[in-house]
Write a protein that holds these residues in place. Structure first.
Motif, mmCIF file in Angstrom:
data_model
loop_
_atom_site.group_PDB
_atom_site.id
_atom_site.type_symbol
_atom_site.label_atom_id
_atom_site.label_comp_id
_atom_site.label_asym_id
_atom_site.label_seq_id
_atom_site.Cartn_x
_atom_site.Cartn_y
_atom_site.Cartn_z
ATOM 1 N N LYS A 182 -0.134 2.090 0.867
ATOM 2 C CA LYS A 182 -0.636 2.859 1.942
ATOM 3 C C LYS A 182 0.434 3.363 2.900
ATOM 4 O O LYS A 182 -0.075 4.295 3.652
ATOM 5 C CB LYS A 182 -1.415 2.101 2.739
ATOM 6 N N LYS A 183 1.698 2.922 2.750
ATOM 7 C CA LYS A 183 2.709 3.615 3.284
ATOM 8 C C LYS A 183 3.163 4.976 2.835
ATOM 9 O O LYS A 183 3.570 4.980 1.784
ATOM 10 C CB LYS A 183 3.624 2.642 3.430
ATOM 11 N N VAL A 184 3.217 5.843 3.722
ATOM 12 C CA VAL A 184 3.470 7.234 3.078
ATOM 13 C C VAL A 184 5.080 7.203 2.829
ATOM 14 O O VAL A 184 5.388 7.987 1.572
ATOM 15 C CB VAL A 184 3.413 8.137 4.353
ATOM 16 N N VAL A 185 6.009 6.620 3.465
ATOM 17 C CA VAL A 185 7.253 6.858 3.205
ATOM 18 C C VAL A 185 7.757 6.046 1.992
ATOM 19 O O VAL A 185 8.980 5.815 1.561
ATOM 20 C CB VAL A 185 8.309 6.360 4.402
ATOM 21 N N PHE A 186 6.900 5.072 1.554
ATOM 22 C CA PHE A 186 7.420 3.940 0.571
ATOM 23 C C PHE A 186 7.189 4.725 -0.679
ATOM 24 O O PHE A 186 6.434 5.151 -1.302
ATOM 25 C CB PHE A 186 6.646 2.393 0.532
ATOM 26 N N LYS A 187 8.323 4.429 -1.576
ATOM 27 C CA LYS A 187 8.354 4.733 -3.135
ATOM 28 C C LYS A 187 7.648 3.707 -3.717
ATOM 29 O O LYS A 187 8.163 2.926 -4.274
ATOM 30 C CB LYS A 187 9.890 4.923 -3.523
ATOM 31 N N ILE A 188 6.278 4.112 -4.030
ATOM 32 C CA ILE A 188 5.430 3.188 -4.526
ATOM 33 C C ILE A 188 5.772 3.046 -6.347
ATOM 34 O O ILE A 188 5.292 2.279 -7.004
ATOM 35 C CB ILE A 188 3.957 3.364 -4.548
ATOM 36 N N SER A 189 6.401 3.828 -6.777
ATOM 37 C CA SER A 189 6.666 4.045 -8.175
ATOM 38 C C SER A 189 7.748 2.857 -8.739
ATOM 39 O O SER A 189 7.733 2.346 -9.797
ATOM 40 C CB SER A 189 7.476 5.356 -8.704
ATOM 41 N N ILE A 190 8.249 1.897 -7.678
ATOM 42 C CA ILE A 190 9.324 1.095 -7.940
ATOM 43 C C ILE A 190 8.268 -0.111 -8.263
ATOM 44 O O ILE A 190 8.843 -1.172 -8.721
ATOM 45 C CB ILE A 190 10.274 0.874 -7.006
ATOM 46 N N LEU A 191 7.103 -0.453 -7.747
ATOM 47 C CA LEU A 191 6.570 -1.449 -7.736
ATOM 48 C C LEU A 191 6.195 -2.108 -9.000
ATOM 49 O O LEU A 191 6.430 -3.340 -9.311
ATOM 50 C CB LEU A 191 5.169 -1.415 -7.001
ATOM 51 N N PRO A 192 5.596 -1.147 -10.161
ATOM 52 C CA PRO A 192 5.547 -1.812 -11.300
ATOM 53 C C PRO A 192 6.772 -2.524 -11.949
ATOM 54 O O PRO A 192 6.709 -3.572 -12.572
ATOM 55 C CB PRO A 192 5.141 -0.686 -12.262
ATOM 56 N N ILE A 193 8.060 -1.992 -11.647
ATOM 57 C CA ILE A 193 9.055 -2.492 -12.380
ATOM 58 C C ILE A 193 9.651 -3.748 -11.555
ATOM 59 O O ILE A 193 10.387 -4.626 -12.148
ATOM 60 C CB ILE A 193 10.297 -1.450 -12.414
ATOM 61 N N VAL A 194 9.144 -3.705 -10.196
ATOM 62 C CA VAL A 194 9.632 -5.071 -9.617
ATOM 63 C C VAL A 194 9.017 -6.164 -10.308
ATOM 64 O O VAL A 194 9.506 -7.108 -10.270
ATOM 65 C CB VAL A 194 9.021 -4.891 -8.174
ATOM 66 N N LYS A 195 7.675 -6.097 -10.618
ATOM 67 C CA LYS A 195 6.912 -7.315 -11.155
ATOM 68 C C LYS A 195 7.604 -7.459 -12.599
ATOM 69 O O LYS A 195 7.600 -8.693 -13.159
ATOM 70 C CB LYS A 195 5.456 -6.892 -11.462
ATOM 71 N N ILE A 196 8.006 -6.422 -13.407
ATOM 72 C CA ILE A 196 8.471 -6.687 -14.780
ATOM 73 C C ILE A 196 10.001 -7.466 -14.647
ATOM 74 O O ILE A 196 10.422 -8.568 -15.156
ATOM 75 C CB ILE A 196 8.683 -5.286 -15.308
ATOM 76 N N LEU A 197 10.576 -6.916 -13.669
ATOM 77 C CA LEU A 197 12.058 -7.631 -13.294
ATOM 78 C C LEU A 197 11.826 -9.110 -13.048
ATOM 79 O O LEU A 197 12.484 -9.898 -13.277
ATOM 80 C CB LEU A 197 12.642 -6.969 -12.235
#
Length: 271
Positions: free
Chosen positions: A105-120
């Motif tokens: 919900k934060k406009v400035v946050f790059k949400i595209s990194i979240l899936p790879i965070v869980k995988i890592l």
């Protein structure tokens, strides 16, 4: 040119935010079991117990002495280690945006990194089990060689395949929550169909069936781990199979990226 640029925008975003991704992955790994007495030990207990149960059922109960001429316990462990990573990464990555909805919900946050965070985060546990499998192999006389280095390659294979898949599932699950249950069912069936606990070559009388099983990209990874740790077989022996895997993985990554980008503007509204 615009379409090509968009196609490579997601990998570029991941590379540009690599330090943040690593930091978030470490934090995710540490906080996952925060508050429990054993902490991150739980991340290792469940897979070990699962391996012991399968080993007892097949080796003791069903008297499965060997598989593909290897001790069954080694055949099982070397095959199930990448499956555990795939399972945890797919489950975690699929629900990444829901779990981190406050960041979405934060406009400035790059949400595209979240899936790879869980995988890592799941990959940290995977490293431990790869080491565990190698030590177990040495206990049975299968010592590492040059071909064992291929484990790094096959780890990259399952990582990238899962990443492409997760970009699609993490976006879709926001609008279709039942997808989580569907994935759980697919994983329960998939561990038997990959196959991991039985040798597909036992179907030698049905070559068409073997070819169907080998169409599963995860079977390429599972077989690769076994080749690297036990058979010391080089991936160059399966060039066509390797080509097939990467074609599927690249197409899946492109499809996942497109789905993620298309649905991204609506994430915050739904969450």
């Amino acid at each position: 040119m615009g379409k090509v640029r968009k196609m490579f925008s997601l990998p570029a975003e991941l590379y540009q935010n690599r330090q943040l991704i690593l930091s978030l992955a470490k934090n995710d790994f540490k906080t996952k079991y925060a508050g429990s007495y054993l902490g991150i030990v739980w991340a290792f207990i469940q897979p070990v117990v699962t391996i012991l149960v399968y080993w007892f059922v097949f080796s003791v109960g069903l008297k499965a002495g060997t598989a593909a001429d290897y001790p069954f316990v080694l055949y099982l462990v070397c095959g199930i280690v990448p499956w555990f990573f795939f399972q945890d990464a797919l489950n975690g990555g699929t629900n990444a945006l829901i779990e981190y909805n406050y960041l979405v919900k934060k406009v400035v946050f790059k949400i595209s990194i979240l899936p790879i965070v869980k995988i890592l985060s799941a990959f940290f546990v995977h490293v431990f089990f790869v080491a565990f499998a190698l030590i177990l192999c040495m206990c049975y006389g299968y010592f590492p060689g040059l071909a064992t280095l291929q484990v790094f390659y096959y780890s990259a294979c399952v990582f990238l395949f899962t990443l492409g898949l997760v970009y699609a599932t993490s976006a879709i699950v926001i609008f279709f929550r039942d997808l989580t249950q569907i994935i759980n069912i697919v994983l329960q069936v998939g561990v038997w169909l990959t196959p991991i606990m039985w040798d597909v070559n036992r179907l030698s009388a049905y070559p068409w069936a073997i070819r169907i099983f080998k169409l599963n990209p995860i079977y390429y990874v599972v077989s690769g781990y076994r080749d690297a740790m036990l058979g010391h077989t080089w991936l160059t022996d399966h060039l066509l199979w390797t080509l097939y895997f990467w074609v599927v993985t690249v197409l899946l990554f492109i499809l996942g990226s497109v789905i993620f980008k298309r649905l991204k503007p609506h994430f915050a509204d739904v969450l």
